[in-house]
Write a protein that holds these residues in place. Structure first.
Motif, PDB file in Angstrom:
ATOM      1  N   LEU A 164      36.457  45.718  33.054  1.00 13.14           N
ATOM      2  CA  LEU A 164      36.931  46.529  34.274  1.00 13.14           C
ATOM      3  C   LEU A 164      37.977  46.338  35.030  1.00 13.14           C
ATOM      4  CD1 LEU A 164      33.179  47.957  35.417  1.00 13.14           C
ATOM      5  CD2 LEU A 164      34.980  49.091  33.805  1.00 13.14           C
ATOM      6  N   THR A 165      37.985  44.938  35.214  1.00 14.17           N
ATOM      7  CA  THR A 165      39.049  44.474  36.162  1.00 14.17           C
ATOM      8  C   THR A 165      40.376  44.507  35.364  1.00 14.17           C
ATOM      9  OG1 THR A 165      37.492  43.146  37.399  1.00 14.17           O
ATOM     10  CG2 THR A 165      39.731  42.287  37.451  1.00 14.17           C
ATOM     11  N   ALA A 166      40.330  44.118  34.099  1.00 14.81           N
ATOM     12  CA  ALA A 166      41.260  44.029  33.309  1.00 14.81           C
ATOM     13  C   ALA A 166      42.133  45.522  33.136  1.00 14.81           C
ATOM     14  CB  ALA A 166      40.984  43.308  31.850  1.00 14.81           C
ATOM     15  N   LEU A 167      41.053  46.459  33.000  1.00 11.87           N
ATOM     16  CA  LEU A 167      41.427  47.751  32.551  1.00 11.87           C
ATOM     17  C   LEU A 167      42.241  48.346  34.073  1.00 11.87           C
ATOM     18  CD1 LEU A 167      38.663  49.302  30.597  1.00 11.87           C
ATOM     19  CD2 LEU A 167      40.967  48.769  29.805  1.00 11.87           C
ATOM     20  N   TRP A 168      41.651  47.869  35.158  1.00  9.34           N
ATOM     21  CA  TRP A 168      42.161  48.100  36.427  1.00  9.34           C
ATOM     22  C   TRP A 168      43.644  47.788  36.578  1.00  9.34           C
ATOM     23  CZ3 TRP A 168      42.972  44.572  40.514  1.00  9.34           C
ATOM     24  CH2 TRP A 168      43.462  44.813  41.491  1.00  9.34           C
ATOM     25  N   TRP A 169      43.850  46.466  36.231  1.00 10.05           N
ATOM     26  CA  TRP A 169      44.886  45.673  36.151  1.00 10.05           C
ATOM     27  C   TRP A 169      46.119  46.489  35.464  1.00 10.05           C
ATOM     28  CZ3 TRP A 169      46.542  41.637  39.202  1.00 10.05           C
ATOM     29  CH2 TRP A 169      47.685  40.796  38.902  1.00 10.05           C
ATOM     30  N   THR A 170      45.703  46.896  34.184  1.00 11.01           N
ATOM     31  CA  THR A 170      46.594  47.426  33.403  1.00 11.01           C
ATOM     32  C   THR A 170      47.017  48.753  33.884  1.00 11.01           C
ATOM     33  OG1 THR A 170      45.594  46.114  31.476  1.00 11.01           O
ATOM     34  CG2 THR A 170      46.879  47.886  30.985  1.00 11.01           C
ATOM     35  N   THR A 171      45.885  49.583  34.247  1.00 12.04           N
ATOM     36  CA  THR A 171      46.379  50.992  34.107  1.00 12.04           C
ATOM     37  C   THR A 171      46.323  51.414  35.807  1.00 12.04           C
ATOM     38  OG1 THR A 171      43.971  51.533  34.697  1.00 12.04           O
ATOM     39  CG2 THR A 171      45.023  51.676  32.270  1.00 12.04           C
ATOM     40  N   GLY A 172      45.990  50.545  36.482  1.00 14.22           N
ATOM     41  CA  GLY A 172      46.080  50.982  38.214  1.00 14.22           C
ATOM     42  C   GLY A 172      44.860  52.043  38.585  1.00 14.22           C
ATOM     43  N   ALA A 173      43.984  52.508  37.525  1.00 11.89           N
ATOM     44  CA  ALA A 173      42.926  53.474  37.715  1.00 11.89           C
ATOM     45  C   ALA A 173      41.848  52.745  38.153  1.00 11.89           C
ATOM     46  CB  ALA A 173      42.802  54.183  36.438  1.00 11.89           C
ATOM     47  N   THR A 174      41.077  53.133  39.125  1.00  9.95           N
ATOM     48  CA  THR A 174      39.667  52.793  39.713  1.00  9.95           C
ATOM     49  C   THR A 174      38.873  53.747  39.380  1.00  9.95           C
ATOM     50  OG1 THR A 174      39.860  54.156  41.646  1.00  9.95           O
ATOM     51  CG2 THR A 174      40.862  51.826  41.698  1.00  9.95           C
ATOM     52  N   THR A 175      38.886  54.418  38.312  1.00  5.06           N
ATOM     53  CA  THR A 175      38.026  55.304  37.663  1.00  5.06           C
ATOM     54  C   THR A 175      37.954  55.359  36.117  1.00  5.06           C
ATOM     55  OG1 THR A 175      39.213  57.325  37.700  1.00  5.06           O
ATOM     56  CG2 THR A 175      38.008  57.026  39.662  1.00  5.06           C
ATOM     57  N   VAL A 176      36.623  55.759  35.735  1.00  7.72           N
ATOM     58  CA  VAL A 176      36.510  55.662  34.140  1.00  7.72           C
ATOM     59  C   VAL A 176      37.475  56.739  33.650  1.00  7.72           C
ATOM     60  CG1 VAL A 176      34.961  56.098  32.210  1.00  7.72           C
ATOM     61  CG2 VAL A 176      34.287  54.812  34.337  1.00  7.72           C
ATOM     62  N   SER A 177      37.573  58.000  34.075  1.00 11.38           N
ATOM     63  CA  SER A 177      38.249  59.224  33.686  1.00 11.38           C
ATOM     64  C   SER A 177      39.801  58.819  33.830  1.00 11.38           C
ATOM     65  CB  SER A 177      37.984  60.418  34.496  1.00 11.38           C
ATOM     66  OG  SER A 177      38.197  60.144  36.005  1.00 11.38           O
TER      67      SER A 177
END
Length: 495
Positions: A164-177
């Motif tokens: 989840l941290t890596a995905l936030w870092w990559t996309t800047g999104a804080t939600t699953v959607s």
């Protein structure tokens, strides 16, 4: 004392409607009320559609309401069953509170949209399940099993946190959607770390090989807790991959690796089951194998099929665990040495099995449209047929039918099961609205399928039983943690 034994009762059965404490009664009624409400929400979702959400916190979609119905139904069954099972236990109230808390955590998890909330509920779900495994506080082995499971679940939660941290870092999104909507930004080393961590977290939670140790160590759990574990908890891996389908499907090579991982567990579970001697152990190894099939379907890009598989497996395994005592009664010592689990290996048996499988595959392809093109849908149909045919044959393996009668009994069970599977799959896919990510077939797909079939046939024909080295390796691999064993050789050593 062999064959069928008579049912005897020592004393009167407890009157659960009178003697049950208030908390179990109230929570049982509450969870069944949640089930009724979930059905109403599902009906409204089908009829109205649209987006139901608290922006940035929760999002109620088709997967959410479907899982609410499934989870509350299984939980209601477990609550009702436990009203008698736990009567008189000093742990009764705490057990019911924990089961209901686990139900609430899963319901929250499938609705969570914020990544922090999702991660916290994932952790809570694992901690509550470990408490159920260690329900008996005064039982050393049960507490050891709870510790083993808790360590695995902490590792799964840590991996999910990394993802989840890596995905936030990559996309800047804080939600699953938000992550799903930013799939164009996914790729590169950070994406690979996130995708790998997601798959590893799913593997641990679903007890795939080589992370199956916690499941085989959890046999000290009360039978209702085992039913909830095998019918609900292990399904979390499939739900996780479905939630982050946009992350998993970025690269076709990575998806192929997921297929290989699932296939290894499907075969591994079947091999481990072949050396088990107790019913709960066999059911546990069966779950390992079936979760492998579920992960394979996700790797093929058919997340609707993965959700379908976990739902149908949940119904089947809940029944198997809650009726495990009856199976002990009906299988006497005279049949203990009879190899009833294997197929009929005669020419007639092979022909009937092949024709049944081919007919079932054609039926599934016609009903779902999968398998009609040269893509991963062909493998989906193939693996669905294998899993369903295996389940159909298991359903009649302990019957008193003659060998000849079994030739006809397998197709009679298998074809309705394929129709049900296809119907549920179509309904689930329409409700989830997750894009199918079918991939082109490659030589590697063919190699994986060929290896899978070769090993599967070897197991079914009993070839693997000729190797003592393999037997010892499987026996060692299927052993629970030594701390959770009920007895050991030292217990019998007086000196």
């Amino acid at each position: 004392m062999s064959g069928h034994s008579s049912k005897t009762t020592v004393g009167a059965l407890p009157d659960t409607t009178v003697k049950s404490p208030y908390v179990p009664v109230a929570l049982t009624w509450l969870v069944w009320s949640l089930f009724a409400a979930s059905i109403a929400v599902l009906a409204a979702r089908i009829r109205v559609g649209g987006s139901w959400e608290i922006p940035g916190v929760i999002a109620i979609d088709g997967l959410t309401v479907l899982m609410w119905v499934v989870v509350t139904f299984f939980s209601g069954i477990v609550h009702s069953y436990s009203r008698r099972y736990m009567t008189g236990s000093a742990h009764e109230t705490r057990f019911f509170v924990t089961v209901f808390g686990f139900t609430a955590a899963v319901m929250g998890l499938v609705a969570a949209d914020h990544v922090a909330l999702f991660g916290l509920l994932w952790l809570a779900m694992g901690l509550l399940m470990s408490k159920l495994i260690g329900t008996a506080r005064g039982w050393r082995q049960a507490q050891a099993a709870a510790r083993v499971a808790r360590n695995y679940f902490f590792a799964s939660s840590a991996l999910l946190g990394v993802a989840l941290t890596a995905l936030w870092w990559t996309t800047g999104a804080t939600t699953v959607s938000g992550i799903a909507a930013a799939d164009d930004a996914l790729g590169g080393p950070v994406w690979l770390i996130a995708a790998g961590a997601l798959v590893l977290a799913a593997m641990i939670q679903s007890a795939l090989v080589p992370f199956h140790g916690w499941l085989l160590s959890s046999m000290t759990a009360p039978t209702p807790a085992s039913a909830l574990m095998h019918a609900g908890f292990v399904n979390a891996g499939g739900i996780l991959l479905a939630r982050f389908a946009s992350v998993i499907t970025v690269d076709a090579t990575f998806m192929l690796a997921v297929v290989a991982v699932g296939g290894a567990s499907a075969i591994g579970g079947k091999l481990l089951k072949s050396v088990q001697t107790d019913i709960k152990g066999k059911l546990g190894c069966s779950t390992i194998g079936q979760m492998g099939f579920m992960i394979m379907q996700a790797g093929l890009g058919f997340f609707g099929a993965a959700i379908t598989h976990l739902i149908l497996h949940g119904f089947y395994k809940a029944y198997q665990f809650l009726s495990s005592g009856e199976r002990i009664e009906h299988i006497g010592p005279s049949r203990a040495g009879t190899r009833t689990g294997g197929p009929v290996t005669s020419v007639v048996g092979v022909v009937v099995t092949l024709l049944t499988g081919l007919g079932g595959g054609a039926l599934f392809a016609v009903l779902t449209g999968k398998g009609l093109n040269a893509d991963s849908g062909l493998l989906l149909t193939f693996f669905v047929v294998i899993a369903t045919l295996h389940a159909a044959r298991n359903a009649i393996q302990h019957t008193s039918l003659s060998t000849t009668a079994r030739y006809g009994a397998v197709p009679l069970v298998f074809f309705p099961a394929i129709v049900i599977y296809a119907a549920v799959y179509e309904g689930v896919s329409a409700l989830l609205m997750i894009d199918t990510a079918a991939t082109e077939l490659t030589i590697l797909h063919g190699i994986i399928a060929a290896v899978f079939v070769g090993i599967y046939i070897g197991i079914e024909t009993g070839v693997h039983e000729n190797s003592q080295r393999l037997y010892v390796a499987l026996l060692n691999a299927s052993q629970p943690s030594s701390e959770t064993l009920l007895t050991s050789t030292e217990d019998y050593n007086e000196y």
